[in-house]
Design a protein around this motif. Sequence first.
Motif, PDB file in Angstrom:
ATOM      1  N   CYS A 180       0.842  -1.213   0.000  1.00 62.79           N
ATOM      2  CA  CYS A 180       0.000   0.000   0.000  1.00 62.79           C
ATOM      3  C   CYS A 180       0.870   1.253   0.000  1.00 62.79           C
ATOM      4  CB  CYS A 180      -0.923   0.008   1.212  1.00 62.79           C
ATOM      5  SG  CYS A 180      -2.179  -1.290   1.179  1.00 62.79           S
ATOM      6  N   TYR A 181       1.992   1.168   0.711  1.00 63.01           N
ATOM      7  CA  TYR A 181       2.922   2.300   0.769  1.00 63.01           C
ATOM      8  C   TYR A 181       3.441   2.659  -0.631  1.00 63.01           C
ATOM      9  CZ  TYR A 181       7.232   4.920   1.555  1.00 63.01           C
ATOM     10  OH  TYR A 181       8.225   5.865   1.487  1.00 63.01           O
ATOM     11  N   LEU A 182       3.970   1.658  -1.353  1.00 61.80           N
ATOM     12  CA  LEU A 182       4.524   1.920  -2.685  1.00 61.80           C
ATOM     13  C   LEU A 182       3.439   2.306  -3.681  1.00 61.80           C
ATOM     14  CD1 LEU A 182       7.319  -0.771  -3.185  1.00 61.80           C
ATOM     15  CD2 LEU A 182       7.556   1.628  -2.549  1.00 61.80           C
ATOM     16  N   GLN A 183       2.270   1.738  -3.548  1.00 66.22           N
ATOM     17  CA  GLN A 183       1.167   2.111  -4.433  1.00 66.22           C
ATOM     18  C   GLN A 183       0.832   3.588  -4.282  1.00 66.22           C
ATOM     19  OE1 GLN A 183      -2.049  -0.594  -3.549  1.00 66.22           O
ATOM     20  NE2 GLN A 183      -0.970  -2.385  -4.366  1.00 66.22           N
ATOM     21  N   THR A 184       0.817   4.068  -3.055  1.00 67.70           N
ATOM     22  CA  THR A 184       0.536   5.485  -2.806  1.00 67.70           C
ATOM     23  C   THR A 184       1.654   6.362  -3.344  1.00 67.70           C
ATOM     24  OG1 THR A 184      -0.721   4.942  -0.812  1.00 67.70           O
ATOM     25  CG2 THR A 184       0.059   7.198  -1.016  1.00 67.70           C
ATOM     26  N   ILE A 185       2.893   5.959  -3.120  1.00 71.93           N
ATOM     27  CA  ILE A 185       4.028   6.723  -3.645  1.00 71.93           C
ATOM     28  C   ILE A 185       3.935   6.823  -5.165  1.00 71.93           C
ATOM     29  CG2 ILE A 185       6.534   6.686  -3.992  1.00 71.93           C
ATOM     30  CD1 ILE A 185       5.718   7.632  -1.213  1.00 71.93           C
ATOM     31  N   GLY A 186       3.645   5.708  -5.813  1.00 71.68           N
ATOM     32  CA  GLY A 186       3.524   5.708  -7.270  1.00 71.68           C
ATOM     33  C   GLY A 186       2.414   6.608  -7.773  1.00 71.68           C
ATOM     34  N   GLN A 187       1.305   6.646  -7.047  1.00 74.47           N
ATOM     35  CA  GLN A 187       0.162   7.465  -7.461  1.00 74.47           C
ATOM     36  C   GLN A 187       0.383   8.950  -7.183  1.00 74.47           C
ATOM     37  OE1 GLN A 187      -3.052   5.751  -5.222  1.00 74.47           O
ATOM     38  NE2 GLN A 187      -3.100   3.861  -6.425  1.00 74.47           N
ATOM     39  N   GLU A 188       0.948   9.269  -6.021  1.00 73.49           N
ATOM     40  CA  GLU A 188       1.003  10.652  -5.558  1.00 73.49           C
ATOM     41  C   GLU A 188       2.257  11.413  -5.986  1.00 73.49           C
ATOM     42  OE1 GLU A 188      -1.517  12.083  -4.029  1.00 73.49           O
ATOM     43  OE2 GLU A 188      -2.705  10.232  -3.946  1.00 73.49           O
ATOM     44  N   LEU A 189       3.382  10.720  -6.134  1.00 69.35           N
ATOM     45  CA  LEU A 189       4.637  11.398  -6.444  1.00 69.35           C
ATOM     46  C   LEU A 189       4.618  11.914  -7.876  1.00 69.35           C
ATOM     47  CD1 LEU A 189       7.105  11.769  -4.538  1.00 69.35           C
ATOM     48  CD2 LEU A 189       8.212   9.925  -5.802  1.00 69.35           C
TER      49      LEU A 189
END
Length: 204
Positions: free
Chosen positions: A46-55
């Motif tokens: 979930c952490y990396l998914q959010t980073i990929g979406q938000e960054l």
Amino acid sequence: VFPSLAQAQASVANEVYQELGQPSVFLFCPTEYCSSLCSPSPSQSCYLQTIGQELLPGIGVIWTGPKVVSQELSAALLEEVEAVLRRRPVIWDNLYANDYDCRRVFLGPYMGRAPGLMSRLHGLLLNPNCELQANFIPIHTLGTWFRSELGSCAHPDHAGVEVVAAQGDSQGAQDGSYSPEEALEVALRDWVAEINQQALEPGR
């Protein structure tokens, strides 16, 4: 303020990146920067998914591989990481790093990296060992690997790449294949020449 650590980090990174005028090189090291730190896996984190979406897409993301010090890097893993981060990763390669244990010094050639990885990378950083002179072989063989990767990526439309690839020191670099053993032989020969040259300098 933020519902998750990943959203907080992405927000701060995005703001700094924009404040600096969106520089061509801006690197972000995630908290989960290798597979062993991901739960349960890179693609399901979930952490990396959010980073990929938000960054923001212009920001490079650092990745060390399966582990902090990875003996091997595979195309399959890089595909998985690229998919979840929505960008090709910048590899922070700790193959030679020994700052965590200075009793260890790896003097072998650059190895364990699958052929054709360059097309899956946004960049590669080599973390050297702490002994300055002992980095001759790591950096030299990395250069040979790099030239072989350029050779394997050579295309008629990329004349500049073909010229660089053709300047390799060994046949392996010229034909687009990389042999760690051949790269080590070339590096050792050049290192001995460098040592002999330094021995002739006044005051040595």
